[in-house]
Structures are given as structure tokens and as C-alpha cells.
Design a protein around this motif. Sequence first.
Motif, PDB file in Angstrom:
ATOM      1  N   ASP A 110      -6.599  -1.389   0.297  1.00 50.78           N
ATOM      2  CA  ASP A 110      -7.984  -1.851   0.258  1.00 50.78           C
ATOM      3  C   ASP A 110      -8.931  -0.819  -0.340  1.00 50.78           C
ATOM      4  OD1 ASP A 110      -7.251  -4.219   1.386  1.00 50.78           O
ATOM      5  OD2 ASP A 110      -7.773  -3.659   3.427  1.00 50.78           O
ATOM      6  N   GLY A 111      -8.548   0.444  -0.274  1.00 56.29           N
ATOM      7  CA  GLY A 111      -9.384   1.504  -0.832  1.00 56.29           C
ATOM      8  C   GLY A 111      -8.532   2.733  -1.063  1.00 56.29           C
ATOM      9  N   LYS A 112      -8.416   3.169  -2.290  1.00 57.28           N
ATOM     10  CA  LYS A 112      -7.491   4.248  -2.624  1.00 57.28           C
ATOM     11  C   LYS A 112      -8.009   5.581  -2.088  1.00 57.28           C
ATOM     12  CE  LYS A 112      -4.516   1.633  -4.679  1.00 57.28           C
ATOM     13  NZ  LYS A 112      -4.067   1.720  -6.054  1.00 57.28           N
ATOM     14  N   VAL A 113      -7.762   5.793  -0.785  1.00 58.62           N
ATOM     15  CA  VAL A 113      -8.151   7.035  -0.129  1.00 58.62           C
ATOM     16  C   VAL A 113      -7.134   8.108  -0.506  1.00 58.62           C
ATOM     17  CG1 VAL A 113      -8.592   8.153   2.083  1.00 58.62           C
ATOM     18  CG2 VAL A 113      -9.206   5.749   1.756  1.00 58.62           C
ATOM     19  N   HIS A 154      -6.766  -1.742 -13.893  1.00 61.09           N
ATOM     20  CA  HIS A 154      -5.925  -2.942 -13.873  1.00 61.09           C
ATOM     21  C   HIS A 154      -5.949  -3.666 -12.534  1.00 61.09           C
ATOM     22  CE1 HIS A 154      -2.845  -0.728 -11.618  1.00 61.09           C
ATOM     23  NE2 HIS A 154      -3.033   0.276 -12.451  1.00 61.09           N
ATOM     24  N   ALA A 155      -6.357  -2.994 -11.458  1.00 60.42           N
ATOM     25  CA  ALA A 155      -6.398  -3.632 -10.141  1.00 60.42           C
ATOM     26  C   ALA A 155      -7.793  -4.110  -9.759  1.00 60.42           C
ATOM     27  CB  ALA A 155      -5.882  -2.663  -9.081  1.00 60.42           C
ATOM     28  N   GLU A 204       1.983   6.414  -7.051  1.00 57.62           N
ATOM     29  CA  GLU A 204       0.865   7.175  -7.596  1.00 57.62           C
ATOM     30  C   GLU A 204       0.959   8.657  -7.273  1.00 57.62           C
ATOM     31  OE1 GLU A 204      -2.336   4.663  -6.251  1.00 57.62           O
ATOM     32  OE2 GLU A 204      -1.617   3.058  -7.572  1.00 57.62           O
ATOM     33  N   SER A 205       2.036   9.035  -6.569  1.00 57.84           N
ATOM     34  CA  SER A 205       2.407  10.447  -6.419  1.00 57.84           C
ATOM     35  C   SER A 205       3.676  10.756  -7.209  1.00 57.84           C
ATOM     36  CB  SER A 205       2.624  10.788  -4.941  1.00 57.84           C
ATOM     37  OG  SER A 205       1.410  10.702  -4.222  1.00 57.84           O
ATOM     38  N   GLY A 232       0.812  -1.214   0.000  1.00 56.54           N
ATOM     39  CA  GLY A 232       0.000   0.000   0.000  1.00 56.54           C
ATOM     40  C   GLY A 232       0.841   1.258   0.000  1.00 56.54           C
ATOM     41  N   ILE A 233       1.914   1.266   0.809  1.00 56.28           N
ATOM     42  CA  ILE A 233       2.812   2.424   0.823  1.00 56.28           C
ATOM     43  C   ILE A 233       3.493   2.577  -0.524  1.00 56.28           C
ATOM     44  CG2 ILE A 233       4.860   3.415   1.900  1.00 56.28           C
ATOM     45  CD1 ILE A 233       2.358   3.434   3.683  1.00 56.28           C
TER      46      ILE A 233
END
Length: 680
Positions: A562-565, A615-616, A418-419, A411-412
Motif C-alpha cells: 500500500d505504501g513503499k516504506v 508502472h504501479a 526491489e532489494s 508485498g513481500i
Amino acid sequence: MVKNRCSPLFIFFVLVIIPGLTAAQAKKQSERLRRCESFLGIHFDFHAGDGDREIGKTVTPEMVKAVLDRVKPDYIQIDSKGHRGLTSYPTRVGNQAKGFVKDPLKIFRQVTAENGVALYLHHSGVQDVEAVAKHPEWGIMGANGEIGGVRTGITSVYGAYADGLLIPQLKEMNEYGVDGVWIDGECWAMECDYRPEIVERFRKETGITNIPRAPHDPNGYEFSQFFREGFRKYIAHYVAEIHAAYPDFQIASNWAYSSFMPEEVTLDVDYLSGDITPGNSINSARLESRVLTQQGKAWDLMAWSFSINWNDPGGFQSPKSVVQLQREAGVVLSQGGGFQVYFNQNRDASINIADMDIMAQVAEFCRERQEYTHQAQPIPQIGLILSSDAYYKKLNSLFGANKGELNPLNGILQSLLESQHVVDVVMEHHLKENINRYPLLIYPEWETITPEFKQLLIAYTENGGNLLVIGPAACASFEHELGVELIDTATLNVNYLDSEKRLASVKSISQHVKLAEGVKPFGRVYTNRHGHGSFSPAGSINQLGKGTIAAVYLNLGERYLDGKVTAIRDFLDELVDTLYPNPTVTVEGTGYVDVTLNRMGDRLAVNLVNSSGPHADDLVYVYDEILPLGELTVTVQLEKRPKSVSLEPSKQKTGMTYHEGKLTVTIPRIDVHEILVIEE
């Protein structure tokens, strides 16, 4: 064995190994690339089973030649033995499938040798159902007494299987003159062995008498480590035996030294390889390529040509589109690796030639980028730490994070990518020497740390480095250095995270802290969704010697996975920018491009991979379109004006300026994968 690949003696050796080859054909064979030189391959297998009674029936030299002509691979891999344990070639030393019309291995070897293409075999190792059925003493005993373990057919690395079957079969393969083997069913198939004689061996070696039944029972870690070491010795044994007899035979154990087995390479395997997940493949490739590229061995990753969701009760396969496979290739190539694609063989070991139309387009995509990517070396920017020690202590299996043990790190990683941050995945052994090459290191939500590694990270920070520690458990190990007091205990909470851009609820483990004087708070966690009232610091920043140590007091990785917050991503982005404000490369214009910075000789290569789209998404098996990105602005810090700048392979015209040590390039469009090549 002769080592000069083009010598007359080597050609004579080839003629002896493969009777019937002319001198010209033998010379062609001597020109085959070794795996450490190879870039592009195709993998075929079909795991021969009880119903396969006409193996080789439609396999022809013309079919094999058609594959080679259409794709032009450096190597191909074909099936020799799947997990069922039945060979797909006629064997004298093992258990073969029921019926053969022709020997497919002989045909594949003849044609590949004539055309200078290397041939490797897909061969199941630890898992062999037939071997355990015929030799129950070779199989492990599960915790509940089941022979062959939970998966069935799992052999014991402390037993006689390697000498009784695996090594003889590997030697038999050499009679065909194949180049090597890709051994499947290895680390990921391993299970603990509860045979009385093995348990007694563990007791004698460790002095531990209380035998655990599960990984996290008392002594579970020591019991698991016993079998991990057994696995290493098993590989070392068969590799040494084969290399002694056939020094040029090349061996890989599937997923060894990847995220499944994240540790220093200590065994004499010839190359590293693994097959990324058939679904959510981009994120699988993001992690595995970053692990393997650090390991100091030639490596490649295999994409599946079809999607499948293991949780789908229908279990159907959906062939991937060309662009889907091209993007998976782009992620792997951007890290400097080789690439191969897996296609099913037919049940008689033949190839579906129509599949090669897809593969040919993927191969063309790869070849266009080979010059700018293959065996490129990453330039250190941010090091995300995959702790070997903490991983094995957390794991619920012997190898492989099957129960989400790597979710926090993943996740990290995804949040940072994604940044548009450039991120390497590094382990303890990568940092023992020259740790200072990384401007920023991140210790992400690991629950333990060894005293030696903790001291190394502290010394790195005191000498001017930047260290970010994420999660209450990890922060507890650095409480003194952070200049904080952790209050009460870490618990699962709904945390309203304020990233100064937006407020979002993040349900995760968090802990309140009290900051010492001089420690700067970073961000806020509120107790309500309105963003006012009581709050506690989300993170902190403290000077430590000449460097900076920062922390985040809530787990963010698994929640982001689990959820792209977006608040999580923005918060981490702001914190990383604060700690490392002047990275070598920055990209603006989109949040959907992965950035990698590599060196190839006197050239820098900024890889830009389009990561947009579903894609995910587990419900999206196939997509046949990736929307292009543009316009992007790439800024690279350079000491002097570059000799040349080009965008490869598209050669699009770009706007370029160089001013006061910064190269700024405007890129109109990224379809799938472009490389900004800078000659210094």
C-alpha cells in the motif's frame, strides 16, 4: 490420429480437414508449432454482442496475411465466443451473433494454415449469458435466488451446460482445423450454486446440513471446496471428451493453476495461460510468471495492449507504448515463459492493421531474447511460499484473490525483488520432494498451516535449511520452534520499525514476544517515533537443529504494497542477508532492477529487468519512456572460470574479472531487459 507431424499420412489428414489446401500448403500446416513449442503470439477478441450484424464484412485474406508478415507470430488467437454467449462464427449448435457477411474464422484458418501459423480460439466457458437466458436450468442460482449469479450468465459446473453446448461447440471448432482453444470466463467467473438439487447433493456428499450464505460463515470453506472440486471435474470432463475425439486439439482454461487457482496440476490441459492485469501490469506479471513457471507445463502470459482502470468511471482505454509492452514482456520472458499481446478486434472481427506496427516492435524485442530465455529453468535461491491450503481457507471467492487475499505475499515479493533478491513462488506440492534445494524458504503472513506441511518445514530446517516466518498469525504456528512466547494478542498498531538504517511508522498487525535464552533479537519496534524508550523485538533468529528459523512479529507485506516504506524493504533485506549471506548472484548499483537466475543447458542466464518508473501508479495509464539504469555490478559464484560471458541481446562491452570462485561483471547500462549469459 496421426502423430508424426511431417508424415505423408498427416498431410493427407490435413487435406481432409481443410478442403482446398494444396499438398504444399498442407505440409506448411503440418509444420505449425504446438503450444508447448511456441514462444510468441497475438490475441484478438471482441466478445460479439447484439449490435454486431456485419461480422466478417471487412475481413480479408490480405488483412490476415499482413498481420502475419508484420509480426511473424508462432500463433494467433481470435474470438469465437465472448461472455455474452454469441459466437463470432456461424454456428449450428449454439447462439450466434445477429448477422454475418462472411465467416471470419474460415478466412483466418485458411491464411494461417497456408503460412504455418497456429490458430487458437478465444471462447468463453463458465460464463455464457445467452445460454443461461435460453436455458435457465443451466445457470447457477445465487444466494439470493438470482439465476446466473451475481456476475450474470454463470453456468453450473454440476449442470448440463458442458454437454449441452460447450463440448458440441469445441467439436464444431475442429471442423475448421483450428489448433486449440483458450477458454476464458472460467475459474475467475465461478460462483457457488444454491439450486436446491445442488445443495442437497452437497448435504449428501458431506453430511453438512447447515448451508452457509457467505465464504466465512460456518461450513463456508467446505461449501466452497465442493464447488472448486466441481470445477475441476467440469474441466476434466470437457478435456477428456475433446481429447478422445481430437487428440491433437490443445486446450487451456484461463488462469487454471495460476495464483487464481494455486494447486498441483492434476488435469490434462495442454498448456497454462492467463492475461495479466491491464494496469499495474508489471507487478501482476512478477507474481503470475513466478507461479506458472513452477507448474511443469508449457505456459505463457498475455499482456493487454491498452491500459484501463476498472475504478475509473470514464472507463476509457489508453493504448500502451511500445516500451511499456516491452518491459511487460521482459518480466515474463525472464521467467522462461511465452508471451502474447491482446488487441481488440473490430466489431466485424477485422483487425486494425495499424496496431501491428506496435506489435511488430514488441515481437522484435522478444525474438532477440528468445534464445536466452524461452523455457529456461529457475535456479532455486529464495522460495516464497504461496500456501494452497491457507489461500483457499482465506479466500472470499471460489478462485482469485479479488479482495486482497494475496496482498501480504505480493508485498513481500515486491520488497524482496526491489532489494535484488532472486525469488521463486512455490506451493506445498513443489516442496514435497527435494525441499532442500532452496537455501531459504519464507512463510509470509499466512494465517493457517496444515500439520503435514508444518512438519515438512520443521524437518527442512532441522536438516540445515533456513526458514523465515513473517507475521504474528504465522509465527503462532511455530512458537515452540522459534523459542518465543507470544504475549497477549496480535492487534493493529502503529509500529515504529527501526531497521538500523532508518525509523519508520508501520501501521499493521503486530504482537509482543518474549525470547527464550539463546534466541537472538533482530531489529526493534518502538512505541514512539523518536526511536528511544521502550521497544520490543521486531524479529528473532533461533537455531533449530542444523538450521535456522527466524521470525518477524508484525505484518509487513500489505503495508509495503500500500505504501513503499523503505524501512520495511531495508529491514527484510538485512534479515534475508543474515539468513542467506552468500547467494549465487548479487547485484549492486540500483534498487530498480529485477534479478532472475536461470539455467539453459550448460549456460547460466542472469536476467536483469529495469523496474523503475511509475508502472504501479493507478493514475499513470501510459508512459513512453523508461530511464536507463547503470552502472551495475553483478557478482556470480562459480566453481571455475567461465568459458564465455556476454550481455544479450545488446552485446555491450562489460568489465569482467574472475577471482576465487566469483565472477564480477560491470554492466554500463540496462535499458529494459538484458541477460548476462554465462557459459560454464
